[in-house]
Write a protein that holds these residues in place. Sequence first.
Motif, short mmCIF file in Angstrom:
data_model
loop_
_atom_site.label_atom_id
_atom_site.label_comp_id
_atom_site.label_asym_id
_atom_site.label_seq_id
_atom_site.Cartn_x
_atom_site.Cartn_y
_atom_site.Cartn_z
N PRO A 1 6.15 -5.22 -2.68
CA PRO A 1 6.30 -3.74 -2.85
C PRO A 1 6.98 -3.76 -4.31
O PRO A 1 6.61 -2.80 -4.94
CB PRO A 1 6.97 -3.27 -1.92
CG PRO A 1 6.56 -4.08 -0.59
CD PRO A 1 6.55 -5.51 -1.24
N GLU A 2 7.91 -4.55 -4.49
CA GLU A 2 8.82 -4.35 -5.70
C GLU A 2 8.08 -4.54 -6.99
O GLU A 2 8.33 -4.01 -8.07
CB GLU A 2 9.94 -5.12 -5.46
CG GLU A 2 10.88 -4.77 -4.60
CD GLU A 2 10.59 -5.34 -2.95
OE1 GLU A 2 10.75 -4.67 -2.12
OE2 GLU A 2 9.76 -6.35 -3.02
N GLU A 3 6.90 -5.43 -6.90
CA GLU A 3 6.00 -5.54 -8.18
C GLU A 3 5.20 -4.57 -8.55
O GLU A 3 4.55 -4.61 -9.63
CB GLU A 3 5.09 -6.82 -7.98
CG GLU A 3 6.17 -8.17 -7.57
CD GLU A 3 5.43 -9.35 -7.10
OE1 GLU A 3 5.05 -10.14 -8.12
OE2 GLU A 3 4.89 -9.37 -6.03
N VAL A 4 4.97 -3.75 -7.59
CA VAL A 4 3.79 -2.40 -7.74
C VAL A 4 4.09 -1.78 -8.98
O VAL A 4 3.30 -1.57 -9.99
CB VAL A 4 3.67 -1.56 -6.35
CG1 VAL A 4 2.96 -0.38 -6.79
CG2 VAL A 4 3.03 -2.38 -5.30
N PHE B 1 1.14 -1.19 0.16
CA PHE B 1 -0.21 0.10 0.04
C PHE B 1 0.71 1.09 -0.11
O PHE B 1 0.49 2.14 -0.77
CB PHE B 1 -0.80 0.25 1.11
CG PHE B 1 -1.95 0.91 0.93
CD1 PHE B 1 -3.11 0.88 0.33
CD2 PHE B 1 -2.02 2.26 1.59
CE1 PHE B 1 -4.16 1.70 0.32
CE2 PHE B 1 -2.89 3.38 1.71
CZ PHE B 1 -4.16 3.02 0.80
N ASP B 2 1.74 1.39 0.94
CA ASP B 2 2.83 2.51 0.85
C ASP B 2 3.42 2.76 -0.31
O ASP B 2 3.58 3.75 -1.03
CB ASP B 2 3.79 2.09 1.82
CG ASP B 2 3.32 2.29 3.40
OD1 ASP B 2 2.20 2.49 3.68
OD2 ASP B 2 4.22 1.71 4.18
N ARG B 3 3.71 1.62 -1.15
CA ARG B 3 4.56 1.63 -2.40
C ARG B 3 3.42 2.39 -3.44
O ARG B 3 3.92 3.16 -4.31
CB ARG B 3 5.15 0.57 -2.81
CG ARG B 3 5.86 0.35 -4.23
CD ARG B 3 7.14 1.11 -4.10
NE ARG B 3 7.74 0.93 -5.21
CZ ARG B 3 9.10 0.21 -5.28
NH1 ARG B 3 9.62 -0.55 -3.90
NH2 ARG B 3 9.84 0.06 -6.17
N LEU B 4 2.19 1.72 -3.29
CA LEU B 4 1.26 2.33 -4.31
C LEU B 4 0.98 3.91 -4.15
O LEU B 4 0.87 4.57 -4.89
CB LEU B 4 -0.31 1.48 -4.25
CG LEU B 4 -0.24 0.35 -4.86
CD1 LEU B 4 -1.27 -0.50 -4.16
CD2 LEU B 4 -0.37 0.33 -6.36
N GLU B 5 0.88 4.14 -2.73
CA GLU B 5 1.02 5.75 -2.50
C GLU B 5 1.84 6.35 -3.23
O GLU B 5 1.96 7.42 -3.68
CB GLU B 5 0.76 5.84 -0.88
CG GLU B 5 -0.72 5.54 -0.47
CD GLU B 5 -0.65 5.85 0.97
OE1 GLU B 5 -1.51 6.33 1.62
OE2 GLU B 5 0.37 5.55 1.93
N CYS C 1 -7.65 -14.90 1.13
CA CYS C 1 -6.62 -14.73 2.28
C CYS C 1 -5.44 -15.70 1.89
O CYS C 1 -4.38 -15.43 2.34
CB CYS C 1 -7.32 -15.21 3.65
SG CYS C 1 -8.63 -14.12 3.88
N GLY C 2 -5.86 -16.66 1.18
CA GLY C 2 -4.75 -17.66 0.94
C GLY C 2 -3.46 -17.24 -0.43
O GLY C 2 -2.68 -17.71 -0.47
N LEU C 3 -4.07 -15.89 -1.00
CA LEU C 3 -3.23 -15.35 -1.89
C LEU C 3 -2.31 -14.10 -1.21
O LEU C 3 -1.80 -13.19 -2.11
CB LEU C 3 -4.03 -14.92 -3.00
CG LEU C 3 -4.32 -16.11 -3.67
CD1 LEU C 3 -5.23 -15.43 -5.18
CD2 LEU C 3 -3.41 -16.99 -4.40
N ALA C 4 -2.40 -14.01 0.26
CA ALA C 4 -2.02 -12.80 0.88
C ALA C 4 -0.53 -12.46 0.58
O ALA C 4 0.12 -13.25 0.52
CB ALA C 4 -2.28 -12.98 2.23
N PRO C 5 -0.27 -11.13 0.18
CA PRO C 5 -1.03 -9.90 0.34
C PRO C 5 -1.82 -9.83 -1.10
O PRO C 5 -1.14 -10.28 -2.09
CB PRO C 5 -0.34 -8.78 0.82
CG PRO C 5 1.14 -9.26 0.15
CD PRO C 5 1.04 -10.91 0.24
N VAL C 6 -2.92 -9.14 -0.99
CA VAL C 6 -4.00 -9.14 -2.22
C VAL C 6 -4.19 -7.71 -2.68
O VAL C 6 -4.54 -7.08 -1.71
CB VAL C 6 -4.82 -9.90 -2.17
CG1 VAL C 6 -6.04 -9.84 -3.37
CG2 VAL C 6 -4.83 -11.43 -1.87
N MET C 7 -4.31 -7.47 -3.90
CA MET C 7 -4.86 -6.21 -4.45
C MET C 7 -5.69 -6.55 -5.72
O MET C 7 -5.24 -7.60 -6.40
CB MET C 7 -3.64 -5.05 -4.63
CG MET C 7 -3.14 -5.12 -6.08
SD MET C 7 -2.40 -3.67 -6.21
CE MET C 7 -1.40 -4.07 -7.81
#
Length: 167
Positions: free
Chosen positions: A153-156, A104-108, A135-141
Amino acid sequence: MSMKKSAVQFVDSPEQREALDAVIEKYRETEGALMPVMQQAQGIYGYLPYEVMKVISEKMDVSLSEIYGVATFYSQFNLNPKGKYKISVCLGTACYVKNAGGVFDRLERVLGVSNGECTSDGVFSLDATRCLGCCGLAPVMMINDDVYGRLTPEEVDGIIEKYRKLA
């Protein structure tokens, strides 16, 4: 009452204003009609900007603070516009312990917006959610209907770039 205006410039068309006026006129004398007016206004504009809440307030003789209270109490109302690509990041327990906060921080940073905001070009909006049911895929967006799981975060940056090219 403190209402933060959106970073996106509010512009309404004559057609939107005419539709809003028609909705207000239809419900003006109806007791308890504030919610339907607000729902239909959001349908017309895609969200409830301050300027629209002000028109509703003046024309229905309802205080702006009451309208704002309803808009912030019910999760169905959006005070900020949503982008072409609606990004939802799960910050529920399963995702959070797997570094959803870092995603989330990286997206911001990449988008230059905070939770609940839309980029100035209207392409992306960013919202934190509590559970996306993956939940089994955590973290998810999710970006619209596309699910991204086991994120870092590096994939964002690469994911956002893919959508920028589509915009």
